[in-house]
Motif scaffolding. Structure first.
Motif, mmCIF file in Angstrom:
data_model
loop_
_atom_site.group_PDB
_atom_site.id
_atom_site.type_symbol
_atom_site.label_atom_id
_atom_site.label_comp_id
_atom_site.label_asym_id
_atom_site.label_seq_id
_atom_site.Cartn_x
_atom_site.Cartn_y
_atom_site.Cartn_z
ATOM 1 N N THR A 250 -15.895 36.830 9.769
ATOM 2 C CA THR A 250 -15.477 36.710 8.369
ATOM 3 C C THR A 250 -13.981 36.463 8.193
ATOM 4 O OG1 THR A 250 -15.309 39.119 8.223
ATOM 5 C CG2 THR A 250 -17.393 38.107 7.537
ATOM 6 N N LEU A 251 -13.139 37.030 9.031
ATOM 7 C CA LEU A 251 -11.697 36.861 8.848
ATOM 8 C C LEU A 251 -11.214 35.455 9.176
ATOM 9 C CD1 LEU A 251 -10.361 40.284 10.155
ATOM 10 C CD2 LEU A 251 -10.568 39.503 7.780
ATOM 11 N N THR A 252 -11.985 34.726 9.969
ATOM 12 C CA THR A 252 -11.611 33.357 10.303
ATOM 13 C C THR A 252 -12.537 32.323 9.671
ATOM 14 O OG1 THR A 252 -12.965 33.412 12.313
ATOM 15 C CG2 THR A 252 -10.632 34.057 12.527
ATOM 16 N N ALA A 253 -13.573 32.802 9.000
ATOM 17 C CA ALA A 253 -14.576 31.913 8.383
ATOM 18 C C ALA A 253 -15.161 30.958 9.428
ATOM 19 C CB ALA A 253 -13.996 31.157 7.197
ATOM 20 N N THR A 254 -15.401 31.512 10.617
ATOM 21 C CA THR A 254 -16.018 30.751 11.701
ATOM 22 C C THR A 254 -17.219 31.542 12.208
ATOM 23 O OG1 THR A 254 -14.620 31.809 13.370
ATOM 24 C CG2 THR A 254 -13.806 29.740 12.397
ATOM 25 N N ARG A 255 -17.874 30.993 13.200
ATOM 26 C CA ARG A 255 -18.993 31.685 13.835
ATOM 27 C C ARG A 255 -18.667 31.871 15.310
ATOM 28 N NH1 ARG A 255 -23.142 32.360 10.611
ATOM 29 N NH2 ARG A 255 -24.716 32.642 12.217
ATOM 30 N N PHE B 143 -22.361 30.353 31.266
ATOM 31 C CA PHE B 143 -23.472 29.740 30.536
ATOM 32 C C PHE B 143 -23.361 30.078 29.047
ATOM 33 C CE2 PHE B 143 -27.731 29.406 28.804
ATOM 34 C CZ PHE B 143 -28.215 28.240 29.375
ATOM 35 N N ALA B 144 -23.095 31.347 28.733
ATOM 36 C CA ALA B 144 -22.949 31.763 27.340
ATOM 37 C C ALA B 144 -21.766 31.050 26.689
ATOM 38 C CB ALA B 144 -22.786 33.275 27.249
ATOM 39 N N LYS B 145 -20.684 30.917 27.434
ATOM 40 C CA LYS B 145 -19.499 30.225 26.926
ATOM 41 C C LYS B 145 -19.816 28.759 26.624
ATOM 42 C CE LYS B 145 -14.888 29.059 28.575
ATOM 43 N NZ LYS B 145 -13.994 29.188 29.728
ATOM 44 N N ASP B 146 -20.521 28.091 27.530
ATOM 45 C CA ASP B 146 -20.913 26.694 27.310
ATOM 46 C C ASP B 146 -21.874 26.572 26.126
ATOM 47 O OD1 ASP B 146 -19.338 25.979 29.452
ATOM 48 O OD2 ASP B 146 -21.024 25.769 30.846
ATOM 49 N N TYR B 147 -22.797 27.528 26.022
ATOM 50 C CA TYR B 147 -23.732 27.561 24.895
ATOM 51 C C TYR B 147 -22.944 27.621 23.587
ATOM 52 C CZ TYR B 147 -27.456 29.454 21.868
ATOM 53 O OH TYR B 147 -28.349 29.683 20.844
ATOM 54 N N ALA B 148 -21.957 28.516 23.534
ATOM 55 C CA ALA B 148 -21.137 28.666 22.331
ATOM 56 C C ALA B 148 -20.343 27.397 22.042
ATOM 57 C CB ALA B 148 -20.204 29.863 22.487
ATOM 58 N N ALA B 149 -19.778 26.812 23.073
ATOM 59 C CA ALA B 149 -18.954 25.609 22.883
ATOM 60 C C ALA B 149 -19.784 24.450 22.333
ATOM 61 C CB ALA B 149 -18.292 25.217 24.195
ATOM 62 N N THR B 150 -20.987 24.271 22.837
ATOM 63 C CA THR B 150 -21.823 23.161 22.353
ATOM 64 C C THR B 150 -22.224 23.355 20.896
ATOM 65 O OG1 THR B 150 -23.904 24.134 23.125
ATOM 66 C CG2 THR B 150 -22.740 22.645 24.644
ATOM 67 N N ARG B 151 -22.174 24.581 20.416
ATOM 68 C CA ARG B 151 -22.512 24.876 19.018
ATOM 69 C C ARG B 151 -21.256 25.038 18.152
ATOM 70 N NH1 ARG B 151 -26.191 25.746 22.338
ATOM 71 N NH2 ARG B 151 -28.395 25.756 21.851
ATOM 72 N N HIS B 152 -20.110 24.701 18.714
ATOM 73 C CA HIS B 152 -18.823 24.762 18.015
ATOM 74 C C HIS B 152 -18.509 26.175 17.514
ATOM 75 C CE1 HIS B 152 -18.837 20.449 18.376
ATOM 76 N NE2 HIS B 152 -20.024 20.420 17.801
ATOM 77 N N LEU B 153 -18.916 27.180 18.278
ATOM 78 C CA LEU B 153 -18.564 28.557 17.967
ATOM 79 C C LEU B 153 -17.162 28.811 18.493
ATOM 80 C CD1 LEU B 153 -21.985 30.196 18.945
ATOM 81 C CD2 LEU B 153 -21.269 29.235 16.737
#
Length: 148
Positions: free
Chosen positions: A74-79, A104-114
């Motif tokens: 919420t503080l960055t309005a990101t996911r 793997f989790a990091k790559d998963y997050a990156a592909t979803r623009h988290l």
């Protein structure tokens, strides 16, 4: 030994269950059939936020898993991605499995623009913390909990 990390799939229940039993035992949490089935149903239900990955060795044995979910920041309005659980079988520890699951989790997050990957660990889990201190930044946040 080579390590392959992939998303958990519908047919992985029994192999995953063996690891989840070890994870529950590690944290001294009683695992019932009902609990295991509930967690598994969250992982495979596309309408639930929880999902997971599994690390597999050359013989096709499951040697580790990670469960994670998207969360709003919420503080960055990101996911971001919250890594709920990370477990490596005792005989596969210190072989790069935990690091591979985090990557793997990091790559998963990156592909979803988290924008972040975050997790908690037990204060006395010093073995895991050595890896975590190597791959991430320790925060100043303190965790509180109210049991209902």
């Amino acid at each position: 030994m080579s390590i392959t990390v992939r998303a958990l799939g519908d047919k992985d229940f029994f192999s995953w269950l063996g690891l989840f039993e070890g994870y529950s035992e590690f944290y001294k949490s009683e695992l019932t059939d009902q609990k295991a089935l509930q967690v598994w149903s969250w992982i495979i239900d596309k309408n639930e936020s929880l999902t997971g990955a599994v690390a597999v060795n050359d013989d096709g044995d499951f040697i580790g898993f990670a469960h994670y979910r998207e969360v709003p920041n919420t503080l960055t309005a990101t996911r971001g991605l919250f890594l709920d659980d990370l477990f490596v079988s005792p005989d596969s520890r210190s072989t790069g499995v935990g690091r591979a699951l985090i990557e793997f989790a990091k790559d998963y997050a990156a592909t979803r623009h988290l924008t972040t990957v975050q997790w908690l660990t037990a204060a006395d889990n010093e073995t895991a913390q050595r890896l975590y201190d190597d791959v991430a930044s320790r925060t100043d946040w303190v965790t509180y909990e109210i049991e209902l």
